[in-house]
Design an enzyme around this catalytic site. Structure first.
Site, PDB file in Angstrom:
ATOM      1  N   HIS A  37      83.991  16.912  10.504  1.00  0.00           N
ATOM      2  CA  HIS A  37      84.103  15.462  10.289  1.00  0.00           C
ATOM      3  C   HIS A  37      84.482  15.157   8.845  1.00  0.00           C
ATOM      4  CE1 HIS A  37      81.149  15.308  13.799  1.00  0.00           C
ATOM      5  NE2 HIS A  37      82.135  14.524  14.207  1.00  0.00           N
ATOM      6  N   GLN A  61      81.150   7.178  27.561  1.00  0.00           N
ATOM      7  CA  GLN A  61      81.915   8.419  27.724  1.00  0.00           C
ATOM      8  C   GLN A  61      81.060   9.604  28.143  1.00  0.00           C
ATOM      9  OE1 GLN A  61      83.240   8.085  23.510  1.00  0.00           O
ATOM     10  NE2 GLN A  61      82.962  10.295  23.416  1.00  0.00           N
TER      11      GLN A  61
END
Length: 281
Positions: A37, A61
């Site tokens: 990230h 999701q």
């Protein structure tokens, strides 16, 4: 670094940047941040004058409620990691209700068949959830550039299609996979692995590397057999292995000239589901 939980405050701040013609980058995350990230955030900082990092575990999701419940939530340590980076960074950490207005449902998307391959077969509704939250974020933040890791290569292709079908003016940037020293692709889910499982999970990268090495000399059927045998002789459970066309993501049975191929796999280390992929040519 400034943290926003209220979308109106964030939008107002971003509007002021746009009035001054500042280029805005966006890195969507679900938190439990790692060096993968940080590499996305660092690239955004380099290429934009303002970077928005969202930290939001998106419920739509997840096809498995238990997986959603167990997903690591580490906001305090996430913010500490982001603070190690220089740059104009805005963190957006909204509530579910502020984004979904009390109605936590997905919009249905057609991504030209990309959604029916691999992850789409095994995670029902997953890419509808991804498209729903990204559509919300893109329209709210209106970034010039948005950054995604290639570990989720199928998602990257779908996001590019989403921008096309939603007619959104955002450039999607795919960034290289960042790996642990043993080759395991960095993932927030790795935090759930025991030390033994983390060591065993290096098998994913080892198998993909072997497939790439043998891609020219072996048939796809032979490579499929090789991968299945490697996992049968391990403590990990293979969910799928596929060699697919990079553009369409459709599984291929025979190699053709001038086509780009990529190997994809998903496997379980105990209850932790891991995915990885690698370009083959």
């Amino acid at each position: 670094m400034v943290v926003y939980t209220d979308k109106k405050s964030l939008i107002n701040k971003l509007n002021s940047f746009r009035e001054n013609q500042k280029k805005i980058g966006f890195v969507p995350t679900m938190g439990a941040l790692h060096q993968g990230h940080l590499s996305l955030i660092a690239r955004s900082v380099d290429e934009n004058e303002v970077t928005v990092v969202s930290i939001f575990v998106n419920p739509t999701q997840f096809d498995n409620p238990k997986d959603l419940a167990k997903y690591p939530r580490t906001l305090e340590s996430d913010l500490k990691l982001i603070k190690t980076l220089a740059g104009n960074i805005l963190v957006f950490n909204p509530s579910v209700s502020s984004l979904y207005n009390e109605k936590v449902t997905s919009k249905h998307f057609r991504y030209g068949g990309l959604e029916n391959q691999m992850e789409g077969k095994h995670r029902k509704g997953h890419f509808d959830g991804v498209g729903t939250i990204l559509s919300i974020f893109f329209r709210m933040i209106n970034p010039h550039n948005a950054y995604f890791g290639q570990k989720d290569f199928q998602q990257l292709q779908i996001v590019k299609k989403l921008v096309e079908i939603e007619d959104l003016d955002v450039n999607i940037v795919g960034c290289p996979i960042v790996r642990e020293p043993n080759g395991l692709a960095m993932s927030s889910r790795n935090k759930r692995l025991s030390q033994k499982q983390r060591k065993e999970a290096s098998l994913l990268n080892e198998v993909l590397t072997e497939v790439k090495k043998k891609f020219k000399s072996h048939s796809i059927a032979e490579l499929n057999t090789l991968v299945k045998e490697r996992f049968l002789n391990s403590n990990m459970k293979l969910e799928y292995f596929e060699i697919a066309n990079e553009d369409s993501l459709k599984t291929v049975k025979q190699k053709r000239k001038n086509k780009a191929y990529r190997a994809f796999l998903a496997a379980f280390a105990g209850e932790v589901r891991l995915i990885d992929n690698m370009a083959l040519n």
